[in-house]
Design an enzyme around this catalytic site. Sequence first.
Site, PDB file in Angstrom:
ATOM      1  N   ASP A  66       6.794   6.948   6.303  1.00 25.18           N
ATOM      2  CA  ASP A  66       6.440   6.753   4.905  1.00 25.18           C
ATOM      3  C   ASP A  66       7.643   6.156   4.190  1.00 25.18           C
ATOM      4  O   ASP A  66       8.782   6.298   4.659  1.00 25.18           O
ATOM      5  CB  ASP A  66       6.060   8.098   4.254  1.00 25.18           C
ATOM      6  CG  ASP A  66       5.185   7.931   3.023  1.00 25.18           C
ATOM      7  OD1 ASP A  66       3.958   8.083   3.153  1.00 25.18           O
ATOM      8  OD2 ASP A  66       5.727   7.632   1.937  1.00 25.18           O
ATOM      9  N   VAL A 113       6.130  -0.624   4.702  1.00 22.90           N
ATOM     10  CA  VAL A 113       5.315  -1.642   5.370  1.00 22.90           C
ATOM     11  C   VAL A 113       5.436  -3.006   4.702  1.00 22.90           C
ATOM     12  O   VAL A 113       4.965  -4.013   5.251  1.00 22.90           O
ATOM     13  CB  VAL A 113       3.834  -1.221   5.448  1.00 22.90           C
ATOM     14  CG1 VAL A 113       3.690   0.076   6.228  1.00 22.90           C
ATOM     15  CG2 VAL A 113       3.204  -1.116   4.065  1.00 22.90           C
ATOM     16  N   TYR A 149      -7.032  -4.335  -4.743  1.00 26.59           N
ATOM     17  CA  TYR A 149      -7.146  -3.319  -3.687  1.00 26.59           C
ATOM     18  C   TYR A 149      -8.401  -3.543  -2.864  1.00 26.59           C
ATOM     19  O   TYR A 149      -8.372  -3.495  -1.625  1.00 26.59           O
ATOM     20  CB  TYR A 149      -7.161  -1.944  -4.350  1.00 26.59           C
ATOM     21  CG  TYR A 149      -7.414  -0.770  -3.435  1.00 26.59           C
ATOM     22  CD1 TYR A 149      -6.396  -0.222  -2.671  1.00 26.59           C
ATOM     23  CD2 TYR A 149      -8.683  -0.187  -3.371  1.00 26.59           C
ATOM     24  CE1 TYR A 149      -6.638   0.878  -1.849  1.00 26.59           C
ATOM     25  CE2 TYR A 149      -8.930   0.908  -2.557  1.00 26.59           C
ATOM     26  CZ  TYR A 149      -7.902   1.440  -1.801  1.00 26.59           C
ATOM     27  OH  TYR A 149      -8.135   2.525  -0.995  1.00 26.59           O
ATOM     28  N   THR A 194      -7.474  13.577  -2.528  1.00 25.09           N
ATOM     29  CA  THR A 194      -6.051  13.466  -2.221  1.00 25.09           C
ATOM     30  C   THR A 194      -5.253  13.608  -3.513  1.00 25.09           C
ATOM     31  O   THR A 194      -5.816  13.797  -4.597  1.00 25.09           O
ATOM     32  CB  THR A 194      -5.718  12.107  -1.570  1.00 25.09           C
ATOM     33  OG1 THR A 194      -5.938  11.063  -2.530  1.00 25.09           O
ATOM     34  CG2 THR A 194      -6.582  11.870  -0.335  1.00 25.09           C
TER      35      THR A 194
END
Length: 262
Positions: free
Chosen positions: A40, A67, A159, A194
């Site tokens: 992460d 990333v 997104y 989440t």
Amino acid sequence: MTDHTRFAGHGVLVTGAARGIGAAVARRLAEEGGQVLVTDRDLPEAERTAAALRDEGLAAEAAACDVADRASVEAAVERAVAAFGSLDVLVNCAAHCTPDTPRFEDGTDEAWALDLDITLTGVHRCCRAALPHLAACGRGAIVSIGSVNGLQDFGNHAYSAAKAGLGSLSRTLAGHAAARGVRVNLVAPGTVRTSAWQGRDDDLDALRPLYPLGRVGEPEDIAAAVAFLASRDAAWITGTTLVVDGGLTAVNTGFHTAVHHP
């Protein structure tokens, strides 16, 4: 029932694994015998997630991985190979979602580019770095986390475009990688409880009636689907999108409600 041997001897790298779906995936694959590198951008949180797994006797290490940075991705892949002896499974969970502006024309190039760079191009970077190792192990699998946003309109232009792109990338990469013994698949979740929904329980309750199965998803629901696609139980599955959304995109709940309760 969890199979504690399904990933025995497998080296696993999960991006965006400090929390949420990524953390649940890391836990599930570790519980099934995998040696998991929890990666992460938030290294302290990734370390806490990995430490919690180790406290339960599971095999997990942590590493920083942004990333959006090729060198960071390549370092994480090399770390996994060095730590576990092979890289057998890559799970791409890292993503970024910028809230839409009220008017489409007020969106910025920077916001658009950020969502695509992390959510789509980030997966490209990870797959590119991992593929030679996945091919070398003889049983490689890539599972990326898409979204129902890539299938229907649920808002979030950039997104959603990135998640739709992941579906295409998964198919084209599956075609390329099949001859190298690597399978590539996508999981497309609906609404999942989440930290992105923290403090918004009322919103989640409002969404619940839209789901034919009567609830929103939990990270463990998505982790179970990932574990299946990454395992040899899915040995003849590649290039597919597994929708895990409680029936949201299959059933027009609003239509049924309008017809039966005008």
